[in-house]
Design a protein around this motif. Structure first.
Motif, PDB file in Angstrom:
ATOM      1  N   SER A  17     -18.781  20.576  24.631  1.00 54.59           N
ATOM      2  CA  SER A  17     -19.557  19.389  25.019  1.00 54.59           C
ATOM      3  C   SER A  17     -18.662  18.258  25.499  1.00 54.59           C
ATOM      4  O   SER A  17     -19.006  17.544  26.454  1.00 54.59           O
ATOM      5  CB  SER A  17     -20.415  18.922  23.835  1.00 54.59           C
ATOM      6  OG  SER A  17     -21.271  19.956  23.415  1.00 54.59           O
ATOM      7  N   LEU A  18     -17.525  18.079  24.848  1.00 51.64           N
ATOM      8  CA  LEU A  18     -16.631  16.992  25.240  1.00 51.64           C
ATOM      9  C   LEU A  18     -16.114  17.188  26.656  1.00 51.64           C
ATOM     10  O   LEU A  18     -16.027  16.228  27.436  1.00 51.64           O
ATOM     11  CB  LEU A  18     -15.467  16.903  24.252  1.00 51.64           C
ATOM     12  CG  LEU A  18     -14.505  15.731  24.445  1.00 51.64           C
ATOM     13  CD1 LEU A  18     -15.233  14.409  24.246  1.00 51.64           C
ATOM     14  CD2 LEU A  18     -13.331  15.839  23.474  1.00 51.64           C
ATOM     15  N   SER A  19     -15.784  18.417  27.014  1.00 54.77           N
ATOM     16  CA  SER A  19     -15.279  18.696  28.363  1.00 54.77           C
ATOM     17  C   SER A  19     -16.366  18.527  29.414  1.00 54.77           C
ATOM     18  O   SER A  19     -16.063  18.275  30.584  1.00 54.77           O
ATOM     19  CB  SER A  19     -14.713  20.118  28.430  1.00 54.77           C
ATOM     20  OG  SER A  19     -13.665  20.278  27.518  1.00 54.77           O
ATOM     21  N   LEU A  20     -17.621  18.665  29.022  1.00 59.28           N
ATOM     22  CA  LEU A  20     -18.712  18.467  29.969  1.00 59.28           C
ATOM     23  C   LEU A  20     -19.039  16.999  30.171  1.00 59.28           C
ATOM     24  O   LEU A  20     -19.246  16.543  31.305  1.00 59.28           O
ATOM     25  CB  LEU A  20     -19.968  19.206  29.480  1.00 59.28           C
ATOM     26  CG  LEU A  20     -19.992  20.727  29.594  1.00 59.28           C
ATOM     27  CD1 LEU A  20     -21.267  21.269  28.969  1.00 59.28           C
ATOM     28  CD2 LEU A  20     -19.903  21.162  31.039  1.00 59.28           C
ATOM     29  N   LEU A  21     -19.086  16.237  29.090  1.00 60.51           N
ATOM     30  CA  LEU A  21     -19.593  14.867  29.164  1.00 60.51           C
ATOM     31  C   LEU A  21     -18.511  13.846  29.488  1.00 60.51           C
ATOM     32  O   LEU A  21     -18.752  12.896  30.237  1.00 60.51           O
ATOM     33  CB  LEU A  21     -20.284  14.500  27.841  1.00 60.51           C
ATOM     34  CG  LEU A  21     -21.487  15.365  27.466  1.00 60.51           C
ATOM     35  CD1 LEU A  21     -22.059  14.929  26.137  1.00 60.51           C
ATOM     36  CD2 LEU A  21     -22.546  15.315  28.545  1.00 60.51           C
ATOM     37  N   LEU A  22     -17.306  14.021  28.917  1.00 56.34           N
ATOM     38  CA  LEU A  22     -16.276  12.994  29.108  1.00 56.34           C
ATOM     39  C   LEU A  22     -15.875  12.826  30.567  1.00 56.34           C
ATOM     40  O   LEU A  22     -15.831  11.693  31.069  1.00 56.34           O
ATOM     41  CB  LEU A  22     -15.063  13.329  28.235  1.00 56.34           C
ATOM     42  CG  LEU A  22     -13.928  12.293  28.254  1.00 56.34           C
ATOM     43  CD1 LEU A  22     -14.449  10.941  27.778  1.00 56.34           C
ATOM     44  CD2 LEU A  22     -12.766  12.751  27.382  1.00 56.34           C
ATOM     45  N   PRO A  23     -15.559  13.895  31.327  1.00 54.64           N
ATOM     46  CA  PRO A  23     -15.225  13.678  32.745  1.00 54.64           C
ATOM     47  C   PRO A  23     -16.376  13.065  33.534  1.00 54.64           C
ATOM     48  O   PRO A  23     -16.152  12.240  34.429  1.00 54.64           O
ATOM     49  CB  PRO A  23     -14.889  15.084  33.249  1.00 54.64           C
ATOM     50  CG  PRO A  23     -14.528  15.862  32.031  1.00 54.64           C
ATOM     51  CD  PRO A  23     -15.393  15.317  30.959  1.00 54.64           C
ATOM     52  N   ALA A  24     -17.624  13.442  33.227  1.00 56.26           N
ATOM     53  CA  ALA A  24     -18.763  12.878  33.941  1.00 56.26           C
ATOM     54  C   ALA A  24     -18.890  11.387  33.685  1.00 56.26           C
ATOM     55  O   ALA A  24     -19.132  10.587  34.608  1.00 56.26           O
ATOM     56  CB  ALA A  24     -20.041  13.605  33.527  1.00 56.26           C
ATOM     57  N   LEU A  25     -18.713  10.972  32.439  1.00 61.80           N
ATOM     58  CA  LEU A  25     -18.768   9.543  32.131  1.00 61.80           C
ATOM     59  C   LEU A  25     -17.621   8.792  32.788  1.00 61.80           C
ATOM     60  O   LEU A  25     -17.789   7.639  33.213  1.00 61.80           O
ATOM     61  CB  LEU A  25     -18.743   9.347  30.613  1.00 61.80           C
ATOM     62  CG  LEU A  25     -19.963   9.898  29.847  1.00 61.80           C
ATOM     63  CD1 LEU A  25     -19.773   9.713  28.348  1.00 61.80           C
ATOM     64  CD2 LEU A  25     -21.240   9.221  30.313  1.00 61.80           C
ATOM     65  N   CYS A  26     -16.471   9.425  32.896  1.00 62.18           N
ATOM     66  CA  CYS A  26     -15.334   8.774  33.557  1.00 62.18           C
ATOM     67  C   CYS A  26     -15.616   8.538  35.037  1.00 62.18           C
ATOM     68  O   CYS A  26     -15.178   7.523  35.599  1.00 62.18           O
ATOM     69  CB  CYS A  26     -14.073   9.628  33.385  1.00 62.18           C
ATOM     70  SG  CYS A  26     -13.422   9.660  31.709  1.00 62.18           S
ATOM     71  N   THR A  84     -16.436  20.686  37.539  1.00 64.18           N
ATOM     72  CA  THR A  84     -16.660  22.073  37.126  1.00 64.18           C
ATOM     73  C   THR A  84     -15.381  22.698  36.585  1.00 64.18           C
ATOM     74  O   THR A  84     -15.395  23.371  35.548  1.00 64.18           O
ATOM     75  CB  THR A  84     -17.181  22.893  38.310  1.00 64.18           C
ATOM     76  OG1 THR A  84     -18.367  22.296  38.812  1.00 64.18           O
ATOM     77  CG2 THR A  84     -17.486  24.317  37.888  1.00 64.18           C
ATOM     78  N   THR A  85     -14.262  22.453  37.290  1.00 63.55           N
ATOM     79  CA  THR A  85     -12.982  23.000  36.820  1.00 63.55           C
ATOM     80  C   THR A  85     -12.583  22.387  35.487  1.00 63.55           C
ATOM     81  O   THR A  85     -12.073  23.077  34.598  1.00 63.55           O
ATOM     82  CB  THR A  85     -11.895  22.738  37.871  1.00 63.55           C
ATOM     83  OG1 THR A  85     -12.300  23.295  39.126  1.00 63.55           O
ATOM     84  CG2 THR A  85     -10.587  23.370  37.453  1.00 63.55           C
ATOM     85  N   ALA A  86     -12.809  21.052  35.335  1.00 63.05           N
ATOM     86  CA  ALA A  86     -12.465  20.404  34.067  1.00 63.05           C
ATOM     87  C   ALA A  86     -13.320  20.938  32.930  1.00 63.05           C
ATOM     88  O   ALA A  86     -12.817  21.214  31.826  1.00 63.05           O
ATOM     89  CB  ALA A  86     -12.628  18.896  34.197  1.00 63.05           C
ATOM     90  N   ALA A  87     -14.634  21.071  33.180  1.00 64.68           N
ATOM     91  CA  ALA A  87     -15.504  21.621  32.143  1.00 64.68           C
ATOM     92  C   ALA A  87     -15.134  23.056  31.823  1.00 64.68           C
ATOM     93  O   ALA A  87     -15.095  23.464  30.648  1.00 64.68           O
ATOM     94  CB  ALA A  87     -16.959  21.530  32.590  1.00 64.68           C
ATOM     95  N   PHE A  88     -14.866  23.837  32.870  1.00 66.46           N
ATOM     96  CA  PHE A  88     -14.465  25.224  32.673  1.00 66.46           C
ATOM     97  C   PHE A  88     -13.141  25.292  31.917  1.00 66.46           C
ATOM     98  O   PHE A  88     -12.979  26.083  30.978  1.00 66.46           O
ATOM     99  CB  PHE A  88     -14.348  25.913  34.033  1.00 66.46           C
ATOM    100  CG  PHE A  88     -14.374  27.410  33.961  1.00 66.46           C
ATOM    101  CD1 PHE A  88     -15.571  28.090  33.914  1.00 66.46           C
ATOM    102  CD2 PHE A  88     -13.203  28.139  33.944  1.00 66.46           C
ATOM    103  CE1 PHE A  88     -15.607  29.468  33.853  1.00 66.46           C
ATOM    104  CE2 PHE A  88     -13.222  29.514  33.878  1.00 66.46           C
ATOM    105  CZ  PHE A  88     -14.438  30.177  33.839  1.00 66.46           C
TER     106      PHE A  88
END
Length: 925
Positions: free
Chosen positions: A885-894, A552-556
């Motif tokens: 979108s990149l901040s939402l998806l990239l950490p989740a995929l990692c 959440t913090t990374a996406a935010f």
């Protein structure tokens, strides 16, 4: 007689598990270093931003100017002369500095005092240049410190021979090299100014000097003494004349009393930039108010012996800085709270992992009569021996890495990390071993039932999260925010973690039933294993909470950084109107648009004419008018996103026909719509009245900012020239004086070379760079980015700790299954499928929570202060939070990739070690 212990507990435990001790020391040292460095880094960029704001401001705004008009007017002539001489003014200066209230500090090197004229004196000497036949206007000052702030280029500094009084008629003076060049002054020149009653006062120029620090407060607070300038009269047409300054010796001040110049005694106090700090701004404002409008002014008047006035623009500058800081601080606090929460969770998980690793040992000790207090005390001492030196080392590294800032907040941050690290293991062990246990019961997340206490705690966090979100949406961060508002994204992540842990068993139950009917046992076994929690259902919340908070913090944070870039790009585009702007006060050459269009990287050129001479039918207000080609301008507006509109809204049939009296359609700003309404209105343009009608309203347009009207060039030219035989001359007035250039890579040097001299060329990239030159904004963005990266690192560590806690059990499971024919490929599939449910849950939940947090908090979060370093103009769009979108998806995929890699690595390592070591009597699943 009781025998003493052979070896102390702490030393024995550290020697038994040195790897765990070193790992704990490294974790504590790193966390304490970051906790100590954060407040110092924030103070560093805040103080640097304040000093930058003060140093970039004009010195006349920052100095504290104490002035006394007509000093000693009621004194006898001899006493009055003595009052304004250098020694008396210097003594008053020292008393004034001592009377100032802390933390207001004075930079003695840039401060000055003396006597100066407030009305310019006319120099009637015929050899002085007269641009329009008007004599030069001179300002005189007997200012202290000239020798220390100037280098003599020619001649010598002025001095006093004997004693100068108000009756003296000749004194020496000095001028700067710039003044000497402009007014043709040479050493030895004699300049005459009128005396007060009759006659003249002669000023003999003895030296030409060069300022050592032209931008310092000594020279820049009164630029007329450094650089001459051309002044203009109020007549029409205006006439120009020279304004310049001459510097006298401090003891020559009495001669100024004999001039009709309303002389004033002054003490020009420059602020000490080294003493400025952001946390002391409220006290500094109070000190300034105390001196300028409070009891401090009474002390100053008693010190100077007259009716002294105090004025400064520093207080207004500080107020602007505080507003900017108040807008930035809460945004940075969001990242700080998020990263801090993840770090706390990791420390708790490290303590829980240590307690779980030593559960058999502590269970045996409890069964043999060990008390909970005794075990907790021994574990506390064991942990403190490692954590305290590690925390001290982390604090030392932080103090060395970030030398600026207070040490107390840093020490408190490091101490908090050490205390938490020391208490995590003893408290966790004490709670787990309150009762004597022979064997732990099986914990199944899919079968566990949350307790009432946990339900109450979750509802409490839910209420806090709702309150934080509502507060942020209602108040925003512009008012400074508070801790609850900054915790809003973290609380949203916490609530999501609790919800996901409660929902998690449902898909496991649904998937386990069809998996049990499959031929292979790997799928069913992995789902059954995924529902197990080796330390209880409550403990399973921690790794999920860490991952959700970090995601959440990374996406935010990624959305914040994307919003900053978007605000800067939009502000730069609004400033130029395109990727580049070529403009002139006169019509541009007809062939210039074609030449620019052929330059490499240029996509399209939109010519237009910007005029500021259109007047409404009633009133004297002038309206900015852009005369454009509708088709080209519509494409430009759509490409830049600044008020796109259909081209036909400016090109109607009546407009093309040029029917007299029919209103021409125009594009207008909301302010113009409010002024003229939606009906026809008239403008006085080129000697004729033109009837217009607003056909569309847009907040922004590429050609102009704030108030604007946009009209079709051809239709307007035909309408204005309809009754004029010189219609060609009228049409010539609508030749483009501006070119808006769009392109992927516009070459600024080639553009300037093609445009030629006398033409202004502005690039969007250059305008954008203006918004990132303040240490306050760049420092805050740097700290925010670092906090997001650090939070992601701690989240990865929490995932590794969660997997490491189950590693021994998984190794034993694989060893037993290999004796029953499980292949290495099946072992890898088993561990990967077991780790995937929680990883996918955390990834999907983190992305969804981050998106929800952004949608909930975006209306209350203003990024303008963080994005625009020079401050947004009244026409600049506000910086708003938007989903990246990149901040939402990239950490989740990692997260999914890391869990898969760790599980695969464990399966590979277990296969290399063999099964004999894992098969020990008495162990079970």
């Amino acid at each position: 007689m009781r025998q003493p212990a052979v070896a102390p507990w702490v030393r024995t435990r550290l020697r038994t598990a040195p790897g765990a001790a070193w790992a704990l020391a490294l974790l504590v040292a790193l966390t304490s270093c970051l906790a100590a460095a954060f407040p110092r880094a924030v103070e560093d960029y805040e103080d640097a931003g304040l000093r930058h704001a003060v140093s970039e401001a004009a010195p006349e705004r920052t100095v504290l100017d104490l002035t006394m008009a007509e000093p000693g007017l009621t004194l006898l002539p001899g006493k009055r002369d003595e009052m304004v001489r250098g020694a008396s003014t210097k003594a008053a200066y020292r008393r004034v500095v001592r009377s100032l209230s802390a933390p207001l500090a004075v930079d003695a090197a840039q401060s000055s005092y003396g006597l100066r004229t407030t009305k310019a004196l006319t120099a009637a000497d015929p050899w002085l240049p007269r641009p329009d036949g008007l004599p030069a206007a001179l300002t005189l000052s007997a200012q202290s410190g000239l020798a220390g702030h100037a280098t003599v280029v020619r001649g010598r500094l002025p001095r006093v021979d004997g004693q100068v009084t108000a009756d003296s008629r000749q004194v020496e003076a000095a001028v700067t090299a710039a003044t000497a060049r402009a007014l043709h002054i040479e050493p030895g020149a004699l300049i005459h100014v009128p005396a007060l009653m009759s006659g003249r006062v002669s000023l003999r120029v003895t030296g030409i000097v060069k300022p050592r620090d032209p931008e310092g407060a000594y020279w820049a607070a009164r630029p007329v003494f450094r650089t001459p300038a051309l002044g203009q009269t109020v007549d029409m047409p205006p006439s120009t004349f020279w304004r310049a300054g001459l510097l006298l010796a401090p003891d020559a001040a009495p001669v100024l009393l004999n001039t009709d110049s309303a002389p004033e005694q002054f003490w020009q106090l420059a602020p000490d930039l080294g003493a400025l700090n952001a946390r002391g701004m409220p006290r500094l404002k109070s000190a300034l108010t105390y001196t300028t409008d409070g009891p401090g002014l009474i002390k100053v008047r008693e010190t100077t012996g007259g009716d002294t006035d105090a004025a400064t623009g520093l207080e207004e500058l500080i107020t602007g800085y505080q507003k900017l800081r108040a807008g930035i601080g809460p945004v940075v606090s969001v990242a700080a709270y998020g990263t801090g929460t993840v770090a706390v969770i990791v420390l708790l998980m490290a303590g829980g992992l240590a307690a779980e690793r030593r559960r058999p040992e502590l269970t045996v000790l409890r069964s043999r009569g060990g008390s909970v207090r005794g075990l907790a005390g021994r574990l506390l001492a064991e942990t403190a021996v490692v954590a305290v030196p590690a925390g001290a080392a982390g604090l030392a590294v932080a103090l060395f890495a970030v030398p600026h800032g207070r040490w107390l907040p840093a020490a408190l941050g490091a101490a908090a990390v050490v205390v938490l690290s020391c208490l995590a293991l003893p408290v966790r062990a004490a709670l787990a071993h309150r009762g004597v246990q022979v064997r732990g019961a099986r914990d199944d997340l899919a079968r566990a039932r949350p307790s009432r206490r946990r339900t109450v705690a979750e509802l409490t966090v839910l209420v806090l999260a709702v309150a934080a979100v509502v507060a942020l949406r209602r108040r925003g961060t512009g008012d400074g925010g508070d801790s609850l508002v900054a915790l809003a994204p973290v609380l949203v992540g916490v609530v999501a973690a609790f919800v996901l842990v409660r929902v998690y068993p449902l898909p496991l139950r649904w998937l386990a039933r069809p998996a049990g009917r499959l031929r292979g046992a790997v799928g069913y076994l992995s789902l059954a294993r995924a529902g197990r929690a080796t330390a209880g259902a409550g403990t399973a919340v921690l790794p999920l909470l860490a991952l959700l908070t970090a995601l959440t913090t990374a996406a935010f944070g990624g959305s914040v950084l994307a919003g900053i870039d978007d605000a800067r790009d939009r502000a730069a585009t609004l400033s130029t109107g395109a990727d580049a702007r070529i403009e002139s006060s006169s019509p541009l050459p007809s062939a210039l648009a074609g030449k620019v269009a052929r330059l490499p990287g240029v996509r399209e050129v939109s010519p237009l004419t910007v005029r500021y001479d259109a007047e409404p039918g009633q009133g004297t207000r002038r309206i900015p008018l852009a005369v454009v080609d509708p088709a080209s301008y519509a494409r430009l507006s759509a490409r830049t996103g600044l008020g796109p509109f259909p081209a036909h809204e400016l090109t109607t049939t009546t407009a093309r026909a040029g029917t007299p009296g029919s209103p021409l359609p125009v594009l207008a700003s909301p302010s113009m719509r409010d002024v003229f309404g939606t009906g026809p209105f008239s403008l006085w343009l080129d000697g004729e009245t033109v009837v217009l009608r607003i056909s569309a309203v847009r907040a922004y347009t590429p050609a102009l900012s704030q108030d604007f009207l946009v009209a079709d060039a051809k239709a307007l030219a035909r309408r204005v020239g309809a009754h004029d035989k010189g219609s060609e001359a009228i049409a010539d007035r609508y030749r483009p004086n501006s070119l808006l250039v769009t392109g992927a890579r516009v070459d600024g040097a080639a553009l300037r070379e093609t445009a030629g001299s006398g033409v202004s060329v502005r690039l969007r990239a250059t305008e954008r760079a203006r918004y990132v030159d303040s240490p306050l904004q760049t420092g805050a963005a740097r700290v925010y980015s670092a906090a997001v990266v650090i939070g992601a690192g701690y989240a990865a560590l929490s995932l590794l700790l969660a997997l490491a806690r189950a590693a021994p059990e998984r190794g034993a499971l694989l060893a037993r299954l290999r004796t029953m024919g499980l292949t290495r490929r099946q072992a890898r599939r088993l561990l990967v499928l077991e780790a995937l449910p929680q990883a996918v849950l955390a990834a999907a939940g983190g992305a969804l929570t981050g998106w929800a947090a952004i949608q909930l908090l975006a209306p209350g979060l203003d990024l303008t202060a963080l994005a625009l370093a020079t401050g947004p103009g009244g026409d600049s769009p506000a910086g708003r939070l938007r989903t990246d979108s990149l901040s939402l998806l990239l950490p989740a995929l990692c997260v999914v990739a890391l869990a898969t890699a760790v599980a695969s690595g464990q399966a590979w390592w277990s296969g290399r070690r063999g099964s004999v070591r894992e098969l020990r009597a008495g162990e079970s699943l």
